[in-house]
Structure formats: C-alpha cells, structure tokens
Design a protein around this motif. Structure first.
Motif, PDB file in Angstrom:
ATOM      1  N   MET A 148     -18.676 -47.465 -19.053  1.00  0.00           N
ATOM      2  CA  MET A 148     -18.661 -46.561 -17.896  1.00  0.00           C
ATOM      3  C   MET A 148     -17.856 -47.078 -16.709  1.00  0.00           C
ATOM      4  SD  MET A 148     -22.411 -44.682 -17.787  1.00  0.00           S
ATOM      5  CE  MET A 148     -22.634 -45.108 -16.119  1.00  0.00           C
ATOM      6  N   PRO A 149     -17.890 -48.351 -16.354  1.00  0.00           N
ATOM      7  CA  PRO A 149     -17.109 -48.810 -15.202  1.00  0.00           C
ATOM      8  C   PRO A 149     -15.599 -48.632 -15.349  1.00  0.00           C
ATOM      9  CG  PRO A 149     -18.770 -50.437 -15.785  1.00  0.00           C
ATOM     10  CD  PRO A 149     -18.770 -49.405 -16.863  1.00  0.00           C
ATOM     11  N   ARG A 150     -15.118 -48.463 -16.566  1.00  0.00           N
ATOM     12  CA  ARG A 150     -13.680 -48.277 -16.794  1.00  0.00           C
ATOM     13  C   ARG A 150     -13.240 -46.825 -16.655  1.00  0.00           C
ATOM     14  NH1 ARG A 150     -12.285 -50.840 -22.450  1.00  0.00           N
ATOM     15  NH2 ARG A 150     -10.176 -50.362 -21.745  1.00  0.00           N
ATOM     16  N   VAL A 151     -14.201 -45.897 -16.520  1.00  0.00           N
ATOM     17  CA  VAL A 151     -13.907 -44.462 -16.567  1.00  0.00           C
ATOM     18  C   VAL A 151     -14.420 -43.777 -15.304  1.00  0.00           C
ATOM     19  CG1 VAL A 151     -14.270 -42.342 -17.904  1.00  0.00           C
ATOM     20  CG2 VAL A 151     -14.127 -44.535 -19.082  1.00  0.00           C
ATOM     21  N   LYS A 152     -13.689 -42.749 -14.876  1.00  0.00           N
ATOM     22  CA  LYS A 152     -14.145 -41.908 -13.771  1.00  0.00           C
ATOM     23  C   LYS A 152     -14.042 -40.446 -14.203  1.00  0.00           C
ATOM     24  CE  LYS A 152     -13.667 -44.532  -9.640  1.00  0.00           C
ATOM     25  NZ  LYS A 152     -14.963 -45.067  -9.500  1.00  0.00           N
ATOM     26  N   ASN A 153     -15.019 -39.648 -13.738  1.00  0.00           N
ATOM     27  CA  ASN A 153     -14.974 -38.205 -13.943  1.00  0.00           C
ATOM     28  C   ASN A 153     -14.270 -37.580 -12.745  1.00  0.00           C
ATOM     29  OD1 ASN A 153     -16.377 -38.106 -16.350  1.00  0.00           O
ATOM     30  ND2 ASN A 153     -18.344 -37.848 -15.376  1.00  0.00           N
ATOM     31  N   VAL A 154     -13.357 -36.665 -13.005  1.00  0.00           N
ATOM     32  CA  VAL A 154     -12.637 -35.973 -11.942  1.00  0.00           C
ATOM     33  C   VAL A 154     -12.789 -34.476 -12.167  1.00  0.00           C
ATOM     34  CG1 VAL A 154     -10.398 -35.588 -10.852  1.00  0.00           C
ATOM     35  CG2 VAL A 154     -10.965 -37.841 -11.739  1.00  0.00           C
ATOM     36  N   ALA A 155     -13.190 -33.767 -11.095  1.00  0.00           N
ATOM     37  CA  ALA A 155     -13.288 -32.305 -11.147  1.00  0.00           C
ATOM     38  C   ALA A 155     -12.153 -31.739 -10.313  1.00  0.00           C
ATOM     39  CB  ALA A 155     -14.633 -31.840 -10.612  1.00  0.00           C
ATOM     40  N   LEU A 156     -11.231 -31.053 -10.959  1.00  0.00           N
ATOM     41  CA  LEU A 156     -10.087 -30.442 -10.279  1.00  0.00           C
ATOM     42  C   LEU A 156     -10.418 -28.973 -10.071  1.00  0.00           C
ATOM     43  CD1 LEU A 156      -7.175 -31.204  -9.376  1.00  0.00           C
ATOM     44  CD2 LEU A 156      -6.411 -30.257 -11.549  1.00  0.00           C
ATOM     45  N   TYR A 157     -10.689 -28.594  -8.816  1.00  0.00           N
ATOM     46  CA  TYR A 157     -11.124 -27.226  -8.546  1.00  0.00           C
ATOM     47  C   TYR A 157     -10.005 -26.398  -7.935  1.00  0.00           C
ATOM     48  CZ  TYR A 157     -11.997 -29.231  -3.889  1.00  0.00           C
ATOM     49  OH  TYR A 157     -11.874 -29.885  -2.693  1.00  0.00           O
ATOM     50  N   GLN A 158     -10.002 -25.101  -8.303  1.00  0.00           N
ATOM     51  CA  GLN A 158      -8.988 -24.156  -7.824  1.00  0.00           C
ATOM     52  C   GLN A 158      -9.401 -23.543  -6.481  1.00  0.00           C
ATOM     53  OE1 GLN A 158      -6.329 -23.884  -9.897  1.00  0.00           O
ATOM     54  NE2 GLN A 158      -7.292 -25.028 -11.545  1.00  0.00           N
ATOM     55  N   GLN A 159     -10.645 -23.086  -6.426  1.00  0.00           N
ATOM     56  CA  GLN A 159     -11.209 -22.477  -5.221  1.00  0.00           C
ATOM     57  C   GLN A 159     -12.187 -23.460  -4.594  1.00  0.00           C
ATOM     58  OE1 GLN A 159     -10.374 -19.335  -4.158  1.00  0.00           O
ATOM     59  NE2 GLN A 159      -8.924 -19.220  -5.853  1.00  0.00           N
ATOM     60  N   PRO A 160     -12.397 -23.392  -3.271  1.00  0.00           N
ATOM     61  CA  PRO A 160     -13.401 -24.274  -2.657  1.00  0.00           C
ATOM     62  C   PRO A 160     -14.760 -24.081  -3.336  1.00  0.00           C
ATOM     63  CG  PRO A 160     -12.117 -23.156  -0.967  1.00  0.00           C
ATOM     64  CD  PRO A 160     -11.708 -22.555  -2.288  1.00  0.00           C
ATOM     65  N   LEU A 161     -15.452 -25.192  -3.540  1.00  0.00           N
ATOM     66  CA  LEU A 161     -16.729 -25.161  -4.247  1.00  0.00           C
ATOM     67  C   LEU A 161     -17.838 -24.649  -3.332  1.00  0.00           C
ATOM     68  CD1 LEU A 161     -16.498 -28.623  -6.012  1.00  0.00           C
ATOM     69  CD2 LEU A 161     -16.129 -26.394  -7.038  1.00  0.00           C
ATOM     70  N   THR A 162     -18.775 -23.905  -3.925  1.00  0.00           N
ATOM     71  CA  THR A 162     -19.955 -23.477  -3.173  1.00  0.00           C
ATOM     72  C   THR A 162     -20.888 -24.677  -3.031  1.00  0.00           C
ATOM     73  OG1 THR A 162     -21.187 -22.862  -5.151  1.00  0.00           O
ATOM     74  CG2 THR A 162     -19.795 -21.146  -4.152  1.00  0.00           C
ATOM     75  N   LYS A 163     -21.879 -24.534  -2.175  1.00  0.00           N
ATOM     76  CA  LYS A 163     -22.817 -25.637  -1.953  1.00  0.00           C
ATOM     77  C   LYS A 163     -23.551 -25.994  -3.244  1.00  0.00           C
ATOM     78  CE  LYS A 163     -26.327 -27.191   1.208  1.00  0.00           C
ATOM     79  NZ  LYS A 163     -25.943 -27.847   2.420  1.00  0.00           N
ATOM     80  N   LYS A 164     -23.945 -24.976  -4.028  1.00  0.00           N
ATOM     81  CA  LYS A 164     -24.648 -25.219  -5.288  1.00  0.00           C
ATOM     82  C   LYS A 164     -23.748 -25.975  -6.268  1.00  0.00           C
ATOM     83  CE  LYS A 164     -26.791 -22.944  -9.198  1.00  0.00           C
ATOM     84  NZ  LYS A 164     -26.854 -21.744  -9.975  1.00  0.00           N
TER      85      LYS A 164
END
Length: 186
Positions: free
Chosen positions: A99-115
C-alpha cells in the motif's frame, strides 16, 4: 516371420510413431485454431501507444514516484460510480504491505457534492479536477494504472452492473500485484 508377428510388429511401430507424432499434430492444431487463450496475463487493456500523465494534463507533484490507481469519475457520480469507488478502495486495501507504494487518484469532471467528497476519503484518495481539454482516454469512466514515471500502462473499463464489481476489483488487484512484484521503482 509369420503373418501374426508382422501384424504385431506393424501395430507396435504404429503405436510408437503415433505416440510421438500425435501430440505435435494436436499442438499445431491448438495453435492455429485458437483452441487455447493467448499468452495474455493481464486483466486490463494494455495501453500500446505511449500516454503519460502530462499528456492528460495532470501535473500534480504529489503523484510523483508513486504507482497510481487513477479512477476517472463520470460527470454525474451515481450509485454505480460510488460502488466503483468502494471497489477500487477495497483493491487498494487488499494490496497489504504494498500500500505505501500506491496512491488512489479520483479525477473528477464536475465539482463533487458533499456526499461524494465524503465518499472519497482524503487519507486514501487524492481528488484532482480534470483538465479543461481532457485527453480522449479520460472522457469516459475508466480506471487507469500508472507507473511511478507517469506512464499509463493498463486501463480497466468500469463495470456496468453490480454483479461485475467483484471481478472488476479482482482484476485490478491481480494487475497491481503483478506490476508491483516485478517493479523495482516506486
């Protein structure tokens, strides 16, 4: 030699020859008729032409020298999208000591809602806004595996149904484990 011995001798010769020739013929037929799967061991789609994070317009320095599981979110993150986020996160956790060698990345198109932003745990995910002119590779929801040098190696299509989610996560996990095992960088 009498006739019985000749028949027995011919039969033995035929059996010996067929024991050596038959496997060769069957192997040739199996290769030419595609009876077996080809030598592909990866679960995702191999990106053949060179595409880097810079090509996508992503220049975040926090992503340097790390393996990335980059999830390109759809424009509207529905329940299926949230399930995929959870599946990718579970895959990340299943990496264990890697796990320390890896990162999760979320590439979003629209601004994210609070949820949605709460769904993305910032300790495990790096949310990044998609560039203004996105590359064709990131116009649809997809999970990309990126090496520490910023090269995109594999792409996994997001599942369409909830029943496909477990196999989707297992495919990403298998590919990441294999990449991490053979890699000396990152």
């Amino acid at each position: 030699m009498n006739e019985v011995q000749k028949k027995k001798s011919r039969r033995n010769l035929f059996l010996v020859v067929s024991a050596f020739v038959l496997p060769i013929i069957l192997a040739k037929l199996a290769l030419t008729q595609d009876w077996l799967d080809s030598g592909v061991t990866n679960k995702g789609l191999l990106i053949e032409n060179e595409v880097t994070l810079n090509d996508l317009g992503i220049t975040d320095s926090a992503l340097n020298n790390m393996w990335l599981i980059l999830y390109v979110l759809p424009t509207q993150c529905n329940e299926q999208c949230e399930q995929t986020l959870s599946s990718v996160n579970n895959t990340f956790v299943a990496l264990g000591r890697e796990m320390p060698r890896v990162k999760n990345v979320a590439l979003y198109q629209q601004p994210l809602t609070k949820k949605q932003f709460n769904q993305i745990d910032v300790t495990k995910w790096i949310p990044i806004a998609a560039p203004k002119k996105p590359h064709t590779l990131v116009k649809q929801p997809i999970v990309l595996l990126v090496d520490p040098l910023g090269n995109i190696i594999l792409a996994h299509q997001t599942p369409k149904t909830f029943e496909q989610q477990p196999m989707f996560g297992k495919g990403i996990l298998a590919d990441m484990k294999k990449l991490l095992k053979y890699s000396k960088i990152g």
